[in-house]
Design a protein around this motif. Sequence first.
Motif, PDB file in Angstrom:
ATOM      1  N   SER A  12       0.818  -1.216   0.000  1.00 52.99           N
ATOM      2  CA  SER A  12       0.000   0.000   0.000  1.00 52.99           C
ATOM      3  C   SER A  12       0.847   1.259   0.000  1.00 52.99           C
ATOM      4  CB  SER A  12      -0.933   0.015   1.220  1.00 52.99           C
ATOM      5  OG  SER A  12      -0.202  -0.083   2.423  1.00 52.99           O
ATOM      6  N   VAL A  13       2.144   1.113   0.224  1.00 51.28           N
ATOM      7  CA  VAL A  13       3.091   2.230   0.110  1.00 51.28           C
ATOM      8  C   VAL A  13       3.807   2.179  -1.239  1.00 51.28           C
ATOM      9  CG1 VAL A  13       5.250   3.195   1.003  1.00 51.28           C
ATOM     10  CG2 VAL A  13       3.437   2.505   2.588  1.00 51.28           C
ATOM     11  N   GLY A  36       3.725   6.155   5.877  1.00 51.15           N
ATOM     12  CA  GLY A  36       4.074   4.737   5.792  1.00 51.15           C
ATOM     13  C   GLY A  36       5.120   4.330   6.791  1.00 51.15           C
ATOM     14  N   ASP A  37       5.953   5.284   7.218  1.00 51.21           N
ATOM     15  CA  ASP A  37       7.000   4.980   8.193  1.00 51.21           C
ATOM     16  C   ASP A  37       6.414   4.601   9.551  1.00 51.21           C
ATOM     17  OD1 ASP A  37       9.730   4.673   8.666  1.00 51.21           O
ATOM     18  OD2 ASP A  37       9.866   6.627   9.643  1.00 51.21           O
ATOM     19  N   LYS A  38       5.154   5.002   9.785  1.00 52.93           N
ATOM     20  CA  LYS A  38       4.498   4.723  11.074  1.00 52.93           C
ATOM     21  C   LYS A  38       3.519   3.555  10.981  1.00 52.93           C
ATOM     22  CE  LYS A  38       6.527   8.353  12.808  1.00 52.93           C
ATOM     23  NZ  LYS A  38       7.612   8.210  13.795  1.00 52.93           N
ATOM     24  N   GLN A  39       3.475   2.873   9.829  1.00 57.33           N
ATOM     25  CA  GLN A  39       2.548   1.756   9.689  1.00 57.33           C
ATOM     26  C   GLN A  39       2.977   0.585  10.546  1.00 57.33           C
ATOM     27  OE1 GLN A  39       2.211   1.259   5.332  1.00 57.33           O
ATOM     28  NE2 GLN A  39       0.014   1.224   5.676  1.00 57.33           N
ATOM     29  N   ASN A  40       1.978  -0.154  11.054  1.00 54.81           N
ATOM     30  CA  ASN A  40       2.254  -1.330  11.864  1.00 54.81           C
ATOM     31  C   ASN A  40       2.574  -2.513  10.967  1.00 54.81           C
ATOM     32  OD1 ASN A  40       1.588   0.158  14.200  1.00 54.81           O
ATOM     33  ND2 ASN A  40      -0.598  -0.270  13.877  1.00 54.81           N
ATOM     34  N   GLY A  41       3.131  -3.565  11.576  1.00 60.94           N
ATOM     35  CA  GLY A  41       3.448  -4.771  10.830  1.00 60.94           C
ATOM     36  C   GLY A  41       2.195  -5.445  10.308  1.00 60.94           C
ATOM     37  N   LEU A  44      -6.050  -1.120  -1.652  1.00 65.34           N
ATOM     38  CA  LEU A  44      -7.166  -1.890  -1.088  1.00 65.34           C
ATOM     39  C   LEU A  44      -6.781  -3.340  -0.820  1.00 65.34           C
ATOM     40  CD1 LEU A  44     -10.238  -0.566  -3.129  1.00 65.34           C
ATOM     41  CD2 LEU A  44      -9.515   0.045  -0.813  1.00 65.34           C
ATOM     42  N   ALA A  45      -6.094  -3.976  -1.775  1.00 67.11           N
ATOM     43  CA  ALA A  45      -5.701  -5.371  -1.584  1.00 67.11           C
ATOM     44  C   ALA A  45      -4.694  -5.500  -0.449  1.00 67.11           C
ATOM     45  CB  ALA A  45      -5.110  -5.927  -2.882  1.00 67.11           C
ATOM     46  N   GLY A  46      -3.782  -4.527  -0.339  1.00 64.17           N
ATOM     47  CA  GLY A  46      -2.833  -4.562   0.768  1.00 64.17           C
ATOM     48  C   GLY A  46      -3.517  -4.435   2.111  1.00 64.17           C
ATOM     49  N   MET A  47      -4.503  -3.561   2.190  1.00 59.81           N
ATOM     50  CA  MET A  47      -5.222  -3.352   3.445  1.00 59.81           C
ATOM     51  C   MET A  47      -6.105  -4.548   3.804  1.00 59.81           C
ATOM     52  SD  MET A  47      -4.554  -0.346   4.787  1.00 59.81           S
ATOM     53  CE  MET A  47      -3.852   1.251   4.361  1.00 59.81           C
ATOM     54  N   LEU A  48      -6.822  -5.094   2.802  1.00 57.45           N
ATOM     55  CA  LEU A  48      -7.825  -6.116   3.088  1.00 57.45           C
ATOM     56  C   LEU A  48      -7.252  -7.526   3.161  1.00 57.45           C
ATOM     57  CD1 LEU A  48     -10.711  -4.786   0.787  1.00 57.45           C
ATOM     58  CD2 LEU A  48     -10.401  -4.425   3.245  1.00 57.45           C
ATOM     59  N   GLU A 107      -2.360  -5.032   6.026  1.00 56.14           N
ATOM     60  CA  GLU A 107      -1.699  -3.737   6.219  1.00 56.14           C
ATOM     61  C   GLU A 107      -2.709  -2.740   6.794  1.00 56.14           C
ATOM     62  OE1 GLU A 107       1.191  -4.490   2.338  1.00 56.14           O
ATOM     63  OE2 GLU A 107      -0.130  -2.760   2.402  1.00 56.14           O
ATOM     64  N   HIS A 108      -2.312  -2.039   7.846  1.00 56.78           N
ATOM     65  CA  HIS A 108      -3.220  -1.139   8.555  1.00 56.78           C
ATOM     66  C   HIS A 108      -2.754   0.307   8.429  1.00 56.78           C
ATOM     67  CE1 HIS A 108      -5.054  -4.703  10.300  1.00 56.78           C
ATOM     68  NE2 HIS A 108      -3.853  -5.096  10.713  1.00 56.78           N
TER      69      HIS A 108
END
Length: 344
Positions: free
Chosen positions: A72-73, A119-124, A248-252, A256-257
């Motif tokens: 997503s990044v 994106g640097d603050k995204q969780n695993g 969307l695919a990365g999130m769902l 990825e959150h």
Amino acid sequence: MWESICLTLMATAGNNIGKVLQKKGTVILPRLSFKLKVIRAYVLNKLWIIGFLMDICGAVLMLRALSQAPVSVIQPVSGCGLAILCVFSHFYLKEVMNALDWVGVALAGAGTIGVGIGGDKQNGSTVSLFHLPLLGISVALLFALLNTWLRIYKSRRQEQELMHSEVIEEIIYGLESGILFGMASVISKMGFMFSEEGFSKIMVPICISISICCSASGFVYQTRGLKHGRAIVVSTCAAVASIITGVLAGMLALGEHMPSSPIARVALSLGWIFITLGVILLVSSARLMALLPRPLRRHLRRSNLENHTLRRSGSLRIKDPSPSAVIHASTLHHLITSPSKEKA
């Protein structure tokens, strides 16, 4: 995260610039075939081989970036390749860029910074095995819907004996190719995540192979759209659909959150929006310029002509650029995707 973004920018620059160099190299080459004489002509063509190597290096760097950062990044940032290509054509190919082209480049740059900050603050993330079948079914149903819609419009056009394709057909081909390009990145990322979570290492080459098939299918759909439709519509829909599909695919499906920090969440969202708007402006700048008020349009054209004259007169003192090296910015994306013509 910033290392992955830099790798993505280098990768997409290599892909886009490499394809333009290959396109320019094929001007004096015959149609590509498996004949030894033809292959030797391509290998000995300096411009074509440089473009080919840049394209391959870009693909390798993209895989490296996907192995380190969320799709997503990476997928939205890869849309900045058109901005890099426009800047390259302006300074290296002596191409004229209008005001909207520069606005598009600025938006893509600002969006990249926003994606990097957020994106640097995204969780695993972890692959959701439950959501993967749903993702596959959703994509299949979407393609079935789009193809049904396409057949309806084709049959209607044949009944009315219309020669030119309708805008709906151009949009559908662009959406289908963009979805496949986005899914190619998602599937590649999936292979690396499977490997990290303890699955067999063979999942990486398997997923990359499926990703290559998705990309090849995407180029087929895009070529069909470009053959009978307008490049501006097909290319815009493909670029936007690719970004949205990756996000969307990365999130769902890949877990990825959004970042927990409100500032990072806003920065990431604005980054996605800015990159998408920048890509749309770069692809459709010529058409949008025609919609501006006539006095403003004349002023912008006069300024561009003066700047181009100054830059060209200055460059002539150093080196006389070949006229064949000039490509209009609004046709760059079409050059990347259009098949090369056989030498007459």
